[in-house]
Design a protein around this motif. Structure first.
Motif, PDB file in Angstrom:
ATOM      1  N   ARG A 101       0.837  -1.199   0.000  1.00 17.70           N
ATOM      2  CA  ARG A 101       0.000   0.000   0.000  1.00 17.70           C
ATOM      3  C   ARG A 101       0.873   1.250   0.000  1.00 17.70           C
ATOM      4  NH1 ARG A 101      -3.575   3.318   3.653  1.00 17.70           N
ATOM      5  NH2 ARG A 101      -2.117   2.995   5.355  1.00 17.70           N
TER       6      ARG A 101
ATOM      7  N   GLY B  86       2.298   2.825  -3.018  1.00 18.42           N
ATOM      8  CA  GLY B  86       1.392   3.548  -3.892  1.00 18.42           C
ATOM      9  C   GLY B  86       0.487   2.650  -4.706  1.00 18.42           C
ATOM     10  N   VAL B  87       0.327   1.405  -4.269  1.00 19.96           N
ATOM     11  CA  VAL B  87      -0.545   0.477  -4.988  1.00 19.96           C
ATOM     12  C   VAL B  87      -1.967   0.616  -4.452  1.00 19.96           C
ATOM     13  CG1 VAL B  87      -1.013  -1.944  -5.474  1.00 19.96           C
ATOM     14  CG2 VAL B  87       1.347  -1.137  -5.339  1.00 19.96           C
ATOM     15  N   LYS B  88      -2.923   0.710  -5.371  1.00 15.33           N
ATOM     16  CA  LYS B  88      -4.333   0.733  -4.948  1.00 15.33           C
ATOM     17  C   LYS B  88      -4.752  -0.691  -4.651  1.00 15.33           C
ATOM     18  CE  LYS B  88      -6.080   4.626  -7.593  1.00 15.33           C
ATOM     19  NZ  LYS B  88      -5.891   4.634  -9.047  1.00 15.33           N
TER      20      LYS B  88
ATOM     21  N   PHE C  51       1.750  11.508   3.182  1.00 18.57           N
ATOM     22  CA  PHE C  51       1.700  10.553   2.079  1.00 18.57           C
ATOM     23  C   PHE C  51       0.312   9.895   1.963  1.00 18.57           C
ATOM     24  CE2 PHE C  51       3.097   6.584  -0.160  1.00 18.57           C
ATOM     25  CZ  PHE C  51       3.642   7.216  -1.258  1.00 18.57           C
TER      26      PHE C  51
ATOM     27  N   PRO D  39      -2.115   6.590  -0.225  1.00 15.68           N
ATOM     28  CA  PRO D  39      -0.757   6.597  -0.782  1.00 15.68           C
ATOM     29  C   PRO D  39      -0.767   6.586  -2.313  1.00 15.68           C
ATOM     30  CG  PRO D  39      -0.884   5.050   1.036  1.00 15.68           C
ATOM     31  CD  PRO D  39      -2.287   5.519   0.773  1.00 15.68           C
ATOM     32  N   ALA D  40      -1.749   5.885  -2.906  1.00 10.90           N
ATOM     33  CA  ALA D  40      -1.799   5.837  -4.369  1.00 10.90           C
ATOM     34  C   ALA D  40      -2.000   7.246  -4.932  1.00 10.90           C
ATOM     35  CB  ALA D  40      -2.924   4.913  -4.819  1.00 10.90           C
ATOM     36  N   MET D  41      -2.865   8.018  -4.258  1.00 10.06           N
ATOM     37  CA  MET D  41      -3.111   9.402  -4.672  1.00 10.06           C
ATOM     38  C   MET D  41      -1.848  10.242  -4.526  1.00 10.06           C
ATOM     39  SD  MET D  41      -6.606  10.733  -3.111  1.00 10.06           S
ATOM     40  CE  MET D  41      -7.457  12.079  -3.857  1.00 10.06           C
TER      41      MET D  41
ATOM     42  N   LYS E 279       1.167   9.275  -4.561  1.00 18.25           N
ATOM     43  CA  LYS E 279       2.153   8.904  -5.565  1.00 18.25           C
ATOM     44  C   LYS E 279       1.837   9.554  -6.904  1.00 18.25           C
ATOM     45  CE  LYS E 279       3.099   4.940  -8.000  1.00 18.25           C
ATOM     46  NZ  LYS E 279       3.213   3.486  -8.122  1.00 18.25           N
TER      47      LYS E 279
ATOM     48  N   ALA F 159       7.285   0.528  -7.034  1.00 17.63           N
ATOM     49  CA  ALA F 159       6.600   1.819  -7.137  1.00 17.63           C
ATOM     50  C   ALA F 159       6.728   2.438  -8.520  1.00 17.63           C
ATOM     51  CB  ALA F 159       7.142   2.783  -6.075  1.00 17.63           C
TER      52      ALA F 159
ATOM     53  N   TRP G 101      12.129   4.169  -4.327  1.00 14.86           N
ATOM     54  CA  TRP G 101      11.580   5.505  -4.572  1.00 14.86           C
ATOM     55  C   TRP G 101      12.508   6.365  -5.405  1.00 14.86           C
ATOM     56  CZ3 TRP G 101       6.711   6.433  -4.534  1.00 14.86           C
ATOM     57  CH2 TRP G 101       5.895   5.589  -3.789  1.00 14.86           C
TER      58      TRP G 101
END
Ligand SMILES: Nc1ncnc2c1ncn2[C@@H]1O[C@H](COP(=O)(O)OP(=O)(O)OP(=O)(O)O)[C@@H](O)[C@H]1O
Ligand SMILES: [Mg+2]
Lengths: 321, 503
Positions: free
Chosen positions: A208, A211-213, B304, B325-327, B329, B358, B412
């Motif tokens: 998560r 940055g994984v949905k 984040f 976190p997806a947002m 990123k 990532a 990252w």
């Protein structure tokens, strides 16, 4: 420490490390032994019979593999199997169109899987509980929708899916299995979705935070499991020429067993879908072997239960060091 | 002959030799520092001492008598206690239960052992007070920060009487105040004739606490020193085989005053962080310093999108909202999390898959990942960060701790993030690579990235940052620009301005 002990330890380590390889080996040994025990076993007919019989379990195990690799478990596959069979049967009776029926079955499986995934993501309940609930719901729906009565009278074209032979020798289900496993193997290996499936099983929080949905991945995984239960249901219906609301019960045990025999970890994060196929072949061979040897079918449940326990025990001991 | 002798220790993993005839000795009542680059074999040597791994060759002698450890229990029985680099606590159990795990004091009622919550909590409280910590022994460990967990782990080893205590990077995530407390405890243990093996990447600590130093390089002995007679230059030379100009290189670029990338206004995380406001410019490295429980980790996670936040955030003049976190990123944020084990590594996945986690979109053609492209990128970072491995396909859990950290960094650095939030970025990383990482950060800033470094390592914050914020109790209690910041004042503020700083 004496050398022999080290040697056996090394062999043991190798076998437990390379579980899928050693399982293939065990499968071959089983075939050789059975061939000695029964002259009937190693006939072309029986070998294809085994691939045919294993097709149903193998397909359910393919979907279950995604779930187990992602660290979850899907107990509902046996019931979803019956549910999608009945949905397909109703579609067939209503329209007399095979494609409508196939789509209805697939839709039923996908829908059940979607509900599993949604329950896990939105209601935040563990997969074990969500799919246990679905196990009851889907079975109930299958019985309600069919009024408890099996559906008969499938058209010949439908039955071809389960009984047909390509080039007059290779069963259609065997081909379906090979194609779908290959496709799924590539999805697991070469797509983001596949990568995320393993990552979720290994460390969901770190995934998560990369940055994984998570929700769409989770939904996808359980929908795949549902869809494969549906495909398996179509094949079995076509093979037997009937759709039964009581079918598929106990199949979750066989499918989950197949995946664990293939060496997947109960914690998720690793596993190979072709290893699950070998697992399914082993489960079926045992069933077939017991049949040929004239052992009562009732023992097969006991054997399957034992297999799951030992497969997971082997995994645990491998993990201990 | 010393109390503990390890002679000619050999160990291989899948055919690769990681320890090659290593010698090590320890007397009771002395502190020996074990130094070496990431992957030099320090933790492996310790795991052999603790019976976690079987050695392939060599001898272990205690009091002149050869011993054979086949399991951790054998080593425990000889009074050897290890505090591992990767903490091994039970997240669901309470602090007190964790401390007394394995020997919970029990009373029997009709022959049935009953749990004595009050008593163990009381005894846990005493131990924690000895460490100078205020942690409620009744709360579950999962609610603690990394550093608090570390304190619990230390208390756990203290709860058991030991002749030899091994500490594998106990201070990697502790800040100065806890480190000083720990040193106080180590001195007490030393007086009680306990021998201590102390592994660290912070050279200052070696000079404060150790009597002798043993250096490993590439799985071999690379030097034995008396702490009094050596210098950090000499130790670095032994560790990495070359000399370093400086441990903290100078910044070569400065921020762009006129370009505000990020404006955070009255950020609130209920119960954890209050009304935090700051700005981040293009090319700026903003250092945020804070002690245990000060809220730096929460601030990083909140920015984040991993924790629910309230307040206003503007990016390049536009108000944005970050819910996941997806947002974050997608908006161009990157996060190097503080808790490597829980939040960073994906243990079963390979090093390559961990690095590309990532940035998978970069290696995609028609929906399929291209291994060749992934590999190129991965090899570049393995090279730049000097990640020690046998193969990029080996699972990350088989790397040494510091190398795992570098992989999480690489994950990252491989993205095209515009704002990098780095929480304890160099924890467990050896001195040589640390300099490389500082230079990489400097370079990124030069190229216009905004970097927020949240760290409890004050020298690091001082050396890297253009601006420094001090966080205490969820509030910003100090703001400094590079020139005006001094160590004493920052520490004073970070401790709540209540205690005078020693020294
Ligand atoms: N279980 C394992 N399987 C394979 N290789 C391993 C395993 N454990 C350690 N190694 C390898 O052994 C080498 C030494 O690792 P070790 O953990 O002892 O390093 P270290 O000196 O403690 O480093 P660090 O400072 O990063 O903690 C590394 O190259 C590592 O990849
Ligand atoms: Mg280590």
């Amino acid at each position: 420490m004496p050398i022999e002990r080290n040697f056996f330890k090394a062999v043991f380590t190798f076998i437990t490390r390379q579980q899928s390889l050693s399982m293939l080996f065990i499968l071959l040994i089983m075939w050789v032994v059975l061939a000695f025990l029964s002259p009937y076993f190693l006939t072309i007919n029986n070998i294809f019979e085994i691939t045919l019989q294993s097709a149903v379990i193998a397909l359910i195990a393919a979907g279950e593999s995604f779930v187990i690799f992602s660290g979850g478990i899907d107990l509902s596959v046996g019931s979803v199997f019956a549910f999608s069979a009945i949905i397909g049967g109703l579609g067939l009776m209503a329209t007399q169109n095979i494609f409508v029926s196939l789509l209805a079955s697939l839709g039923g499986g996908l829908f059940a899987g979607f509900c599993n995934g949604a329950a896990i993501v939105k209601l935040k309940i563990p997969p074990f509980v969500a799919t246990l609930g679905m196990m009851g719901i889907a079975r109930g729906l299958a019985l309600i929708l069919s009024r408890g009565i099996p559906i008969y009278g499938l058209p010949r074209e439908y039955m071809w899916i389960g009984q047909g032979r390509v080039f007059g020798i290779v069963p259609v289900p065997t081909i379906i299995v090979l194609i779908l496993f290959t496709v799924m193997f590539f999805i697991l290996r070469n797509t983001r979705f596949g990568r995320f499936t393993y990552a979720l099983g290994s460390n969901a929080e770190a995934t998560r935070l990369s940055g994984v949905k998570i929700p769409p991945v989770m939904l996808g995984i359980y929908m795949i499991s549902g869809a494969f239960a549906a495909v398996a249901a179509v094949i079995e219906s076509a093979r037997l020429g009937t759709m039964q609301p009581a079918s598929g019960s106990g199949y979750e045990l066989l499918a989950i067993g197949s995946v664990f025999i293939g060496g997947a970890s109960i914690y998720g994060g690793e596993g190979n879908i072709f290893a699950s196929l070998i697992g399914a072949l082993i489960v079926t061979t045992i069933r077939n072997g017991l049949n040929i040897l004239g052992v009562s079918a009732f023992y097969q449940y006991v054997v399957n239960g034992l297999i799951i326990i030992f497969a997971v025990a082997a995994d645990q001991s491998r993990r201990a060091r | 002959m010393s109390y503990l002798e390890m002679q000619g220790i050999i160990k291989s993993f899948s055919g690769v030799r990681v320890l090659n005839e290593v010698n090590f000795s320890l007397n009771r009542g002395e502190v020996v520092a074990l130094l070496g680059q990431n992957g030099a074999g320090k933790s492996t040597l310790i795991k052999i001492l603790s019976g976690y791994y079987n050695k392939d060759g060599g001898k272990i002698l205690i009091n002149g008598e050869e011993v054979h450890f086949h399991a951790p229990s054998d080593s425990l029985a000889r009074g050897i206690r290890v505090i591992y680099q990767e903490l091994e606590l039970f997240p669901e159990l309470s602090v007190a239960e964790n401390i007394f795990m394995g020997d919970l004091p029990t009373k029997r009622f009709a022959g049935i052992p009953i749990r004595q919550k009050e008593e163990i909590e009381h005894r846990a409280q005493e131990l924690l007070e000895l460490l100078g910590e205020q942690i409620d022994p009744a709360i579950p460990v999962k609610k603690l920060s990394v550093s608090e967990k570390q304190v619990v782990e230390i208390a756990r080893a203290l709860a058991k009487k030991a002749n030899i205590i091994v500490m594998d990077e106990p201070t990697a995530t502790l800040s100065q105040k806890e480190v000083e407390k720990l040193f106080g405890i180590i001195r007490k243990l030393r007086e009680q004739d306990v021998g201590i093996i102390y592994i660290t990447h912070r050279l200052e600590e070696v000079f404060t606490i150790s009597n002798r130093v043993v250096v490993l390089r590439d799985g071999k002995n690379a030097g034995f020193f008396d702490t009094q007679d050596t210098s950090w230059q000499e130790l670095v030379q032994a560790m990495i085989g070359r000399s370093l100009e400086e441990l903290y290189p100078r910044r070569t670029s400065t921020l762009r005053e006129d370009r505000i990338m990020l404006r955070v206004d009255n950020l609130d995380i209920p119960g954890l962080l209050e009304k935090t406001s700051f700005e981040l410019h293009e090319g700026e490295i903003l250092g945020i310093f804070g002690l245990v429980g000060s809220g730096i980790n929460e601030l990083a996670l909140g920015l984040f999108g991993a924790l629910p936040i309230r307040g206003k955030i503007e990016m390049n003049g536009q108000t944005i909202s970050i819910h996941s976190p997806a947002m974050a990123k997608n908006l161009g944020f990157g996060l190097i999390p503080a808790d490597r084990k829980q939040e960073g590594i994906i243990p079963e996945l390979s090093v390559m898959h961990n690095i590309t986690m990532a940035s998978l979109n970069n290696y995609k053609k028609r929906g399929f990942l291209r291994r060749a492209d992934e590999k190129t990128c991965v090899c570049e970072w393995v090279d730049k960060l000097k990640i020690r491995l046998h193969s990029i396909d080996q699972p990350i859990k088989s790397l040494s701790g510091g190398n795992q950290q570098k992989v999480v960094l690489a994950r990252w650095l491989a993205t095209q993030s515009k704002i990098l939030i780095a929480s304890e970025p160099t924890q467990g990383v050896d001195v040589g690579t640390r300099v490389d990482i500082y230079n990489i950060f400097d370079n990124l800033a030069k190229n216009g990235l905004g970097i927020i470094v949240l760290s409890s390592d004050l020298p690091e914050v001082l050396a890297l940052s253009d601006n420094i914020l001090v966080l205490e109790g969820g509030n910003i209690v100090g703001r400094f620009t590079k020139g005006e910041a001094d160590e004493q004042t920052i520490l004073y503020l970070a401790m709540g301005g209540k205690e005078k700083v020693a020294n």
